[in-house]
Design a protein around this motif. Sequence first.
Motif, PDB file in Angstrom:
ATOM      1  N   VAL A 151      67.101 106.313  79.907  1.00  0.00           N
ATOM      2  CA  VAL A 151      66.401 105.877  78.696  1.00  0.00           C
ATOM      3  C   VAL A 151      67.380 105.649  77.551  1.00  0.00           C
ATOM      4  N   SER A 152      68.346 106.529  77.388  1.00  0.00           N
ATOM      5  CA  SER A 152      69.297 106.372  76.283  1.00  0.00           C
ATOM      6  C   SER A 152      70.137 105.113  76.440  1.00  0.00           C
ATOM      7  N   ALA A 153      70.578 104.823  77.652  1.00  0.00           N
ATOM      8  CA  ALA A 153      71.381 103.623  77.880  1.00  0.00           C
ATOM      9  C   ALA A 153      70.563 102.357  77.655  1.00  0.00           C
ATOM     10  N   THR A 154      69.298 102.390  78.062  1.00  0.00           N
ATOM     11  CA  THR A 154      68.439 101.227  77.888  1.00  0.00           C
ATOM     12  C   THR A 154      68.075 101.029  76.423  1.00  0.00           C
ATOM     13  N   ALA A 155      67.744 102.116  75.729  1.00  0.00           N
ATOM     14  CA  ALA A 155      67.414 102.034  74.309  1.00  0.00           C
ATOM     15  C   ALA A 155      68.606 101.525  73.503  1.00  0.00           C
ATOM     16  N   ALA A 156      69.812 101.908  73.914  1.00  0.00           N
ATOM     17  CA  ALA A 156      71.019 101.462  73.215  1.00  0.00           C
ATOM     18  C   ALA A 156      71.125  99.941  73.243  1.00  0.00           C
ATOM     19  N   ARG A 157      70.839  99.347  74.402  1.00  0.00           N
ATOM     20  CA  ARG A 157      70.941  97.878  74.514  1.00  0.00           C
ATOM     21  C   ARG A 157      69.731  97.189  73.911  1.00  0.00           C
ATOM     22  N   LEU A 158      68.586  97.860  73.897  1.00  0.00           N
ATOM     23  CA  LEU A 158      67.417  97.297  73.226  1.00  0.00           C
ATOM     24  C   LEU A 158      67.683  97.158  71.731  1.00  0.00           C
ATOM     25  N   ALA A 159      68.420  98.101  71.169  1.00  0.00           N
ATOM     26  CA  ALA A 159      68.794  98.004  69.753  1.00  0.00           C
ATOM     27  C   ALA A 159      69.600  96.736  69.490  1.00  0.00           C
ATOM     28  N   LEU A 160      70.381  96.307  70.467  1.00  0.00           N
ATOM     29  CA  LEU A 160      71.160  95.073  70.317  1.00  0.00           C
ATOM     30  C   LEU A 160      70.243  93.854  70.316  1.00  0.00           C
ATOM     31  N   THR A 161      69.206  93.893  71.144  1.00  0.00           N
ATOM     32  CA  THR A 161      68.234  92.794  71.170  1.00  0.00           C
ATOM     33  C   THR A 161      67.619  92.604  69.795  1.00  0.00           C
ATOM     34  N   LEU A 162      67.189  93.704  69.185  1.00  0.00           N
ATOM     35  CA  LEU A 162      66.553  93.620  67.871  1.00  0.00           C
ATOM     36  C   LEU A 162      67.557  93.225  66.790  1.00  0.00           C
ATOM     37  N   ALA A 163      68.792  93.662  66.923  1.00  0.00           N
ATOM     38  CA  ALA A 163      69.811  93.322  65.929  1.00  0.00           C
ATOM     39  C   ALA A 163      70.202  91.845  65.994  1.00  0.00           C
ATOM     40  N   ALA A 164      69.953  91.215  67.137  1.00  0.00           N
ATOM     41  CA  ALA A 164      70.290  89.794  67.305  1.00  0.00           C
ATOM     42  C   ALA A 164      69.134  88.883  66.928  1.00  0.00           C
ATOM     43  N   ARG A 165      68.108  89.442  66.296  1.00  0.00           N
ATOM     44  CA  ARG A 165      66.920  88.642  65.959  1.00  0.00           C
ATOM     45  C   ARG A 165      67.204  87.640  64.844  1.00  0.00           C
ATOM     46  N   ASP A 166      66.344  86.667  64.779  1.00  0.00           N
ATOM     47  CA  ASP A 166      66.436  85.634  63.758  1.00  0.00           C
ATOM     48  C   ASP A 166      66.365  86.250  62.364  1.00  0.00           C
ATOM     49  N   GLY A 167      67.231  85.800  61.482  1.00  0.00           N
ATOM     50  CA  GLY A 167      67.238  86.301  60.114  1.00  0.00           C
ATOM     51  C   GLY A 167      68.343  87.282  59.819  1.00  0.00           C
ATOM     52  N   VAL A 168      68.982  87.833  60.856  1.00  0.00           N
ATOM     53  CA  VAL A 168      70.100  88.750  60.655  1.00  0.00           C
ATOM     54  C   VAL A 168      71.388  87.930  60.639  1.00  0.00           C
ATOM     55  N   PRO A 169      72.105  87.887  59.521  1.00  0.00           N
ATOM     56  CA  PRO A 169      73.286  87.029  59.409  1.00  0.00           C
ATOM     57  C   PRO A 169      74.514  87.632  60.073  1.00  0.00           C
ATOM     58  N   THR A 170      75.508  86.789  60.270  1.00  0.00           N
ATOM     59  CA  THR A 170      76.791  87.253  60.788  1.00  0.00           C
ATOM     60  C   THR A 170      77.761  87.429  59.632  1.00  0.00           C
ATOM     61  N   ALA A 171      78.627  88.427  59.738  1.00  0.00           N
ATOM     62  CA  ALA A 171      79.598  88.687  58.680  1.00  0.00           C
ATOM     63  C   ALA A 171      80.862  87.859  58.841  1.00  0.00           C
ATOM     64  N   ARG A 172      81.095  87.384  60.057  1.00  0.00           N
ATOM     65  CA  ARG A 172      82.286  86.584  60.336  1.00  0.00           C
ATOM     66  C   ARG A 172      81.880  85.309  61.068  1.00  0.00           C
ATOM     67  N   PRO A 173      82.668  84.243  60.944  1.00  0.00           N
ATOM     68  CA  PRO A 173      82.332  83.000  61.648  1.00  0.00           C
ATOM     69  C   PRO A 173      82.766  83.003  63.106  1.00  0.00           C
ATOM     70  N   GLU A 174      83.449  84.068  63.550  1.00  0.00           N
ATOM     71  CA  GLU A 174      83.927  84.109  64.926  1.00  0.00           C
ATOM     72  C   GLU A 174      83.610  85.469  65.529  1.00  0.00           C
ATOM     73  N   GLY A 175      83.822  85.581  66.844  1.00  0.00           N
ATOM     74  CA  GLY A 175      83.603  86.845  67.526  1.00  0.00           C
ATOM     75  C   GLY A 175      82.237  86.931  68.167  1.00  0.00           C
ATOM     76  N   LEU A 176      82.016  88.038  68.906  1.00  0.00           N
ATOM     77  CA  LEU A 176      80.751  88.223  69.611  1.00  0.00           C
ATOM     78  C   LEU A 176      79.582  88.333  68.636  1.00  0.00           C
ATOM     79  N   GLY A 177      79.816  88.981  67.492  1.00  0.00           N
ATOM     80  CA  GLY A 177      78.748  89.100  66.515  1.00  0.00           C
ATOM     81  C   GLY A 177      78.232  87.755  66.062  1.00  0.00           C
ATOM     82  N   ALA A 178      79.151  86.829  65.817  1.00  0.00           N
ATOM     83  CA  ALA A 178      78.761  85.482  65.397  1.00  0.00           C
ATOM     84  C   ALA A 178      78.048  84.733  66.517  1.00  0.00           C
TER      85      ALA A 178
END
Length: 264
Positions: A151-178
């Motif tokens: 559950v902890s490993a799955t919840a950790a990656r689910l947090a990434l799904t929500l963090a990648a939602r529309d409306g959340v900006p990127t701080a840099r123009p390059e990299g995985l975050g962008a």
Amino acid sequence: MPEPSTTSWQHGLRFAFGTLTVLPVPVTRWDRDAARGGMLCAPLAGLVVGACAALSGVVLLALGASALLAAVACVAVPAALTRGLHLDGLADTADGLGSAKPAEDALRIMKQSDIGPFGVITVVLVLLAQVAALAQAYGDSWARGVLATVVSATAARLALTLAARDGVPTARPEGLGAAVAGVVPVRAATVTAVVVTGAAAAGGALVGAYDVIRTAVAVLAALGVAELLLRHCVRRFGGVTGDVFGGLAETAATVSLLVLSLGQ
């Protein structure tokens, strides 16, 4: 928006496993569509990582190892399966936030290869909390240990799904975050969260009636704390980075484990 095809989901799975694990899965496409599918499939990558970690813990218990040693293995395996990127991201995020410097300077600190005092302290405390919570779970029963690990490993990656939602900006123009920032529609992220939370609760039902509620609460608490951290990082840095994603994953994993350790 058209429904994703089977081929799109295949690329999404490749993106998820190719970027979030060390498993030999080649990423054949690196575009917004593949990133969207990858972030929606991120909990599946977490499920596999958690299952591998849980297997190591159960094997050690079967060989006569202590619950503490099983817990250490269940923390070490996810770190190995991600090349320690999430822990590194947690450390860099802590250094950036702890610096109390303007966004540009904080981002530069996060990009440096070394780890500062805030990062070291945060990683040590997080790992200690994870090991302590898992040791308690495995000490109660191997089933609760497995449940907590997965559950902890799955919840950790689910947090990434929500963090990648529309409306959340990127701080840099390059990299995985962008590459993944803002790629997931809010509705799809919400549906994924509901499905994963329900699946986690169903897994808890296999252990005990009380574990149904506790497991669901653990996932929701993990997402809630990760959301608070996400909003703080967006305010401080102007958006998300790959390091922030790593920090969110480790934060969500730790919170879920702490909640699952309560009331045992």
